[in-house]
Motif scaffolding. Structure first.
Motif, PDB file in Angstrom:
ATOM      1  N   THR A  46       0.843  -1.208   0.000  1.00  0.00           N
ATOM      2  CA  THR A  46       0.000   0.000   0.000  1.00  0.00           C
ATOM      3  C   THR A  46       0.873   1.251   0.000  1.00  0.00           C
ATOM      4  O   THR A  46       0.628   2.192  -0.769  1.00  0.00           O
ATOM      5  N   LEU A  47       1.889   1.265   0.843  1.00  0.00           N
ATOM      6  CA  LEU A  47       2.756   2.443   0.936  1.00  0.00           C
ATOM      7  C   LEU A  47       3.568   2.612  -0.347  1.00  0.00           C
ATOM      8  O   LEU A  47       3.779   3.735  -0.829  1.00  0.00           O
ATOM      9  N   LEU A  48       4.024   1.493  -0.915  1.00  0.00           N
ATOM     10  CA  LEU A  48       4.805   1.582  -2.157  1.00  0.00           C
ATOM     11  C   LEU A  48       3.927   2.121  -3.286  1.00  0.00           C
ATOM     12  O   LEU A  48       4.375   2.927  -4.109  1.00  0.00           O
ATOM     13  N   GLN A  49       2.683   1.707  -3.307  1.00  0.00           N
ATOM     14  CA  GLN A  49       1.766   2.229  -4.323  1.00  0.00           C
ATOM     15  C   GLN A  49       1.546   3.721  -4.123  1.00  0.00           C
ATOM     16  O   GLN A  49       1.510   4.490  -5.073  1.00  0.00           O
ATOM     17  N   MET A  50       1.401   4.132  -2.877  1.00  0.00           N
ATOM     18  CA  MET A  50       1.196   5.560  -2.612  1.00  0.00           C
ATOM     19  C   MET A  50       2.394   6.392  -3.061  1.00  0.00           C
ATOM     20  O   MET A  50       2.250   7.540  -3.485  1.00  0.00           O
ATOM     21  N   ALA A  51       3.593   5.801  -2.970  1.00  0.00           N
ATOM     22  CA  ALA A  51       4.793   6.519  -3.386  1.00  0.00           C
ATOM     23  C   ALA A  51       5.050   6.368  -4.882  1.00  0.00           C
ATOM     24  O   ALA A  51       5.956   6.997  -5.424  1.00  0.00           O
ATOM     25  N   GLY A  52       4.249   5.534  -5.544  1.00  0.00           N
ATOM     26  CA  GLY A  52       4.456   5.310  -6.974  1.00  0.00           C
ATOM     27  C   GLY A  52       5.725   4.525  -7.253  1.00  0.00           C
ATOM     28  O   GLY A  52       6.547   4.901  -8.094  1.00  0.00           O
ATOM     29  N   ALA A  53       5.865   3.408  -6.578  1.00  0.00           N
ATOM     30  CA  ALA A  53       7.087   2.605  -6.740  1.00  0.00           C
ATOM     31  C   ALA A  53       7.146   1.975  -8.124  1.00  0.00           C
ATOM     32  O   ALA A  53       6.119   1.605  -8.695  1.00  0.00           O
ATOM     33  N   ASP A  54       8.351   1.854  -8.642  1.00  0.00           N
ATOM     34  CA  ASP A  54       8.592   1.179  -9.917  1.00  0.00           C
ATOM     35  C   ASP A  54       8.764  -0.316  -9.628  1.00  0.00           C
ATOM     36  O   ASP A  54       9.844  -0.781  -9.274  1.00  0.00           O
ATOM     37  N   LEU A  55       7.681  -1.051  -9.785  1.00  0.00           N
ATOM     38  CA  LEU A  55       7.707  -2.467  -9.403  1.00  0.00           C
ATOM     39  C   LEU A  55       8.372  -3.318 -10.474  1.00  0.00           C
ATOM     40  O   LEU A  55       8.644  -4.495 -10.259  1.00  0.00           O
ATOM     41  N   LYS A  56       8.621  -2.717 -11.597  1.00  0.00           N
ATOM     42  CA  LYS A  56       9.254  -3.454 -12.686  1.00  0.00           C
ATOM     43  C   LYS A  56      10.773  -3.506 -12.433  1.00  0.00           C
ATOM     44  O   LYS A  56      11.357  -4.576 -12.383  1.00  0.00           O
ATOM     45  N   LYS A  57      11.365  -2.346 -12.287  1.00  0.00           N
ATOM     46  CA  LYS A  57      12.804  -2.310 -12.014  1.00  0.00           C
ATOM     47  C   LYS A  57      13.111  -2.610 -10.539  1.00  0.00           C
ATOM     48  O   LYS A  57      14.112  -3.232 -10.215  1.00  0.00           O
ATOM     49  N   GLY A  58      12.230  -2.156  -9.681  1.00  0.00           N
ATOM     50  CA  GLY A  58      12.524  -2.261  -8.244  1.00  0.00           C
ATOM     51  C   GLY A  58      12.139  -3.611  -7.677  1.00  0.00           C
ATOM     52  O   GLY A  58      11.113  -3.731  -7.024  1.00  0.00           O
ATOM     53  N   ARG A  59      12.997  -4.598  -7.877  1.00  0.00           N
ATOM     54  CA  ARG A  59      12.664  -5.946  -7.401  1.00  0.00           C
ATOM     55  C   ARG A  59      13.216  -6.226  -6.007  1.00  0.00           C
ATOM     56  O   ARG A  59      13.061  -7.324  -5.481  1.00  0.00           O
TER      57      ARG A  59
END
Ligand code: HEC
Ligand code: HEC
Ligand code: CA
Ligand code: CA
Ligand code: CA
Ligand code: CA
Ligand code: CA
Ligand code: CA
Ligand code: CO
Ligand code: CO
Lengths: 232, 404, 404, 232
Positions: free
Chosen positions: B168-181
């Motif tokens: 939830t927090l990563l989504q709120m910060a707009g995390a790059d889930l593709k590169k940020g593994r």
């Protein structure tokens, strides 16, 4: 996420700078700076030696940091003494594969009773001094953000590590894979030889105090009183 | 004779009856204590023996040290928070929650800061999970080293954790889930503990930014006011006093994932990033350092767990592994949670070798010492999940042993 | 203005950043406390407000009285044992377990006596159950009487209980299950509390002779060393300091089932032996006596439970019952156990009326005050399971209200 | 059950006698004995009146025991005042349906600070006296195990109770049956009038102390400070 409007705020650059102190093996996060082995010796003797010993050899508050590595290890990147089963203990320099790990940890956590008190240049210096104690760096070395990648190439155990195992719960490092050890599901007349090969000598049990006082006072079993205090 | 080593048996009751029945005690004939003698209550004075404890000589300091939960005296699966095992690297703190902050940075659209007020406002979940230190049972890799299951297995606890899924927090910060593994978790204490967590586990929703433990806030010793909960993964990743989460494209190689919590193999290489706590179990009663008071019926009780999911079966042997019986599992059997098992046993007064062996839903079976050492040798320190053996002697004394 | 009634908002951080981030606190730059400062730990000093409390003027003495659990500050479903609600009739005691006995008599082949050693040797089970006093919410039958959910609903707790199914002991004594359809449970304290329990429930295996609570022994305030656990039934039947079980062919008409814990109907008759705690729920945050600090997103959290089995659904209304949305239920949803529910809500700063309504697997739906009073009037004292309403005012203040 | 050999033992007759003190409505368990109203008054004034008042009317430590019943109630076995909504409070004698309940409870739990201290004859006596205070028994009555069944026939509320409800979790009393109250499952535009009809006056909230001190110091909501201490 509009859903949570008003919850959380953007961090300021100064805030990120204050907390984003980690340093990775690719040196992302490493601040510019430099420090000599000589300066490192000064820092070490002022701020580290009281706990870790003048040569990083003390085990009075923690395992020795230095020892067990050789010039040959610096060449091969494998610490030979780790293959020996008779070598007593493992020092930090025997195990550490990345210079970034040392740098990052000293910066964030050392000195133990005053973590984060070292200036960046002193972190370079004392890291260099530790590596000098381990014969990895020469006494006239000045370590900096510009030559740290060269230092990495001399780390004695840089080739001594692996991520090939099934215990990383993600898809990296080749994925979770198949566990290395397999138990048996035999239920009847299994081929085990139930011979006791290891047992505590009585005095070792007493090293943990009076076990009768480490168990509840009621119940189907009680704690064992110390040897010699057994009641028939 | 059975129970010979025990404290003296209670004297047989006189023929007319037991004085504890015939003579009414004070509590039956008097007026007791009022409500709220304690706004926050404590255990009975007769339970004073049930404490967490250090293992003498295990660590050189008490701030980089561990205390063990008294598994031999616990019931069910919940660990009372007052008895939760401790592991500190630079001592524990009681942090003012109104001043505590959580930062999310790295591969995100915008780095974020959250207060506790804000975190506690977000949708939360509550889940029961075990936490085990990667070094649990570490003293026993080479040989028997400690007398009781408090010391062999007590770096283990289980709680109901409440918090916000980290995703939830990563989504709120707009995390790059593709590169940020990879995710770095960092604590706010002196050690500022850092560990790398796989994004995979974060995306599954399992990783929590937790403030609640067993209905109340986390205890200071366990990271008040905020800790990461990483189900199935060794305790050191459950970063206490959590102050920062960074999203990255590479692992961090922090001290406690590449210098410690690494597994030394027979060929001299170290396995790094070994995180999962593999399937394991231990009989908690009867167990080492105890004495059976009598022959006859006993309920063998123990705990089983797996970092890979649910426990599916626990087998118990009383003859050192030659024959096994499937134990009862107490429901609900939950994901990456302690599971209590039990088996009826009648002790005939002869020596017995008690063992338990757990299996999980991934198909993994807990290994014997011989099987584990066959692959990993005896110098790993971490991740010892071998089958534990307790020897019941004729005297009723139970001893920690290893078989060969 | 939102939050007007609250303590002043934190001052906005200076432009360069929050001093709590920019200036490293002592705990980040120093060495903390060692392990085992407390062999049995305690909550953070910042949690001192989270206490069980008396309701002033509710009872005339403090030994025949009650203390309420702080539901507004709890998470998940486990109640920390130190915050478990208390209800004593003649004060509490800390009884020496080595002197405690349990007798089984009445319609049995042979009356039996058990020691704690013996009871703890028998096969045990561990189960999560709620316990609610039959008088919970009793002050609110006629009108609003107390300000917070601690006082409206705090005679409610939930624990993992460990013990021996009572049916095991009855079988050992050779109980006549044909004639003996009633069981008397009796305590060892001054009140020697007695209650009649249906054999039906005992035969189901649900009724436990329990010694364990949340992993450790029962607390003295909750009946150490032995209490009856009667899932789904009001707390007074969970006899504390349990000393005796009698099997009989008729109910006992004890004071606390025929003079108290009886329900006065509008026609002046009293319903006796009303035992089941019917399906009920309450929103614990936001709740009465609290102040919302800000407009925007909130997670409405609460607890639901039923003495008839599992909770199947909880509906939440923010407009006083005109419209409802199904809340999320946190698993595992267990039999006769608290179930945590939550619902996303965005507060627009206008007055709102928050309600929750639970349903259980028997098909029962929690009633409104109008529906409950329509049948039972307003004088029952016990078993008030009506839908609770919290009024959120524009100021952010939350008040206990009833609708008509 | 051979399975659990050695666990538990037979109770001795003396043990059962010591603990099996309960008395049921059919007087199973009632020990032989007797006591007069007159003796009861003595016991009452020595051992009970300090808490319950000379006439059982005190509510300083508990609700009044006596009051609210009439001679007509003794006839009908229904306490009329229980039907009134304006009658203040409910005494024990208004509610109790069985004399055995009184007898059993006084024997096991009273006097509150010295439970189980009364001799059996005094339990008869003081129970008789209480009923005399409530005009159920005449002043010269001597209650005993032989006439207690007659006393039962005079209990003012003996016909005022029912077990017809769905809240007994067994098959007795006519079985669990159908619950008496039914909630609504309406989800949209339901016919509720959300009008606030009951609300605490501000001072009543303060009767429970400072609510700000009864809530956690952090979180999305805080406790309300006392009226007048509110900060804008
Ligand atoms: C007051 C005692 C003390 C002082 C001073 C101190 N250390 Fe340490 N050091 C420790 C302890 C204890 C640990 C182990 C911490 C843990 O368990 O995580 C440690 C760990 C380390 C480690 C990691 C070793 C490993 O294998 O994990 C390094 C590197 C280190 N110290 C370097 C330093 C340096 C450089 C300084 C001075 C700038 C310093 N220390 C000052 C006590 C001290
Ligand atoms: C020290 C105070 C005290 C004394 C002395 C005392 N009582 Fe009580 N009595 C109480 C309290 C308090 C209760 C309520 C207990 C409870 O809540 O279960 C009570 C309850 C009762 C009840 C039950 C009332 C009801 O409706 O539940 C009866 C009957 C009774 N007392 C009779 C007696 C008699 C007879 C004596 C003397 C032999 C006596 N009491 C002495 C304090 C006292
Ligand atoms: Ca805001
Ligand atoms: Ca970084
Ligand atoms: Ca170590
Ligand atoms: Ca009452
Ligand atoms: Ca025996
Ligand atoms: Ca009886
Ligand atoms: Co650890
Ligand atoms: Co109650």
């Amino acid at each position: 996420q509009d859903r949570f409007t008003g919850i959380g705020r953007d961090a300021t650059p100064a805030e990120v700078k204050a907390w984003d102190i980690d340093v990775r093996p690719d040196f992302q996060g490493l601040p510019p700076g430099s420090g000599s082995v000589q300066r490192g010796q000064q820092v070490w003797e002022d701020k580290c030696a009281s706990c870790h010993g003048v040569f990083g050899e003390s085990n009075s508050v923690f395992n020795p940091l230095v020892g067990g590595t050789s010039k040959a290890d610096v060449e091969s990147g494998r610490v030979a003494s780790l293959k020996r089963t008779d070598y007593p203990g493992r020092t930090t320099l025997m195990k550490v594969a990345y210079v970034s790990t040392l740098w990052d940890y000293i910066r964030r956590a050392m000195p133990w009773n005053a973590p984060k008190s070292l200036p960046v240049d002193d972190v370079y210096a004392v890291t260099a001094y530790l590596l000098n104690l381990g014969d990895v760096l020469p006494a006239d070395f000045v370590m900096s953000d510009r030559n740290i990648a060269e230092v990495q190439k001399r780390m004695p155990n840089r080739n001594g590590v692996t991520t090939r195992h099934a215990m990383w719960p993600g898809n990296e490092f080749g994925g979770p894979g198949k566990p290395d050890v397999t138990g048996s599901t035999c239920m009847k007349d299994c081929a085990t030889e139930p011979r006791v090969t290891s047992l505590l000598p009585p005095h070792a049990g007493d090293a943990h105090g009076n076990l009768a006082e480490q168990n509840r006072l009621v119940g189907p079993q009680r704690g064992r009183p110390p040897e010699g205090k057994v009641v028939a | 004779a059975a129970g010979a080593a025990a404290v003296a048996h209670a004297a047989p009751a006189p023929a007319e009856g037991d004085p504890d029945i015939l003579q009414a005690p004070e509590h039956t004939t008097g007026l007791g204590q009022p409500v709220v003698t304690d706004g926050y209550g404590k255990p009975s004075k007769y339970e004073a023996n049930v404490q967490r404890r250090q293992s003498p000589g295990l660590t050189q300091t008490r701030q980089a040290s561990v205390s063990f939960a008294p598994l031999q005296s616990l019931f069910g699966i919940v660990t009372p928070s007052g008895l939760h095992f401790e592991r500190h690297h630079q001592g524990w703190w009681d942090i003012d929650p109104s001043k505590h902050r959580l930062m999310v940075n790295g591969l995100v659209k915008a780095a974020k800061v959250f207060t506790m007020d804000e975190l506690m406002r977000l949708p939360s979940v509550s889940r029961f999970h075990f936490i085990e230190c990667g070094a649990n049972t570490g003293m026993e890799w080479g040989n028997v080293a400690v007398p009781t299951c408090q010391y062999t297995h007590g770096m283990l606890s289980c709680s109901e954790f409440t918090g916000v899924p980290l995703i939830t927090l990563l989504q709120m910060a707009g995390a790059d889930l593709k590169k940020g593994r990879f995710v770095l978790a960092e604590g706010a204490d002196g050690s500022s503990m850092t560990r790398t967590i796989p994004m995979e586990l974060v995306e599954s929703g399992q990783v929590l930014v937790a403030y609640g433990q067993n209905g109340e806030m986390l205890r200071p010793e366990n990271g008040y006011p905020l800790r990461l909960v990483v189900p199935g993964v060794q305790g050191v990743s459950w970063v206490k006093y959590l102050r920062r989460i960074e999203v990255g494209d590479q692992p961090w190689a922090t001290k406690d994932e590449t210098v410690h919590y690494v597994d030394l193999m027979p060929d001299g290489t170290h396995r790094q990033y070994t995180s999962i706590q593999e399937c394991k179990s231990v009989i908690t009663t009867p167990s080492g350092g105890q004495v059976l008071m009598d022959q006859g019926f006993y309920s063998i009780n123990g705990l089983a767990w797996s970092g890979r999911g649910k426990v599916t079966q626990v087998d118990v042997s009383t003859d050192g592994g030659r024959n096994w019986r499937a134990a009862r599992l107490q429901g609900p059997v939950m994901d990456k949670c302690l599971t209590r098992f039990s088996l009826d046993w009648t002790w005939d007064g002869k020596p017995a070798l008690l063992q338990s062996r757990a299996r999980d839903e991934s198909g993994y079976v807990q290994p014997s010492y011989r099987q584990l050492r066959g692959v990993r040798g005896t110098r790993s320190i971490y991740h010892n999940n071998a089958i534990q053996t307790w020897l019941v002697e004729e005297s009723g004394e139970v001893k920690n042993v290893q078989l060969g």
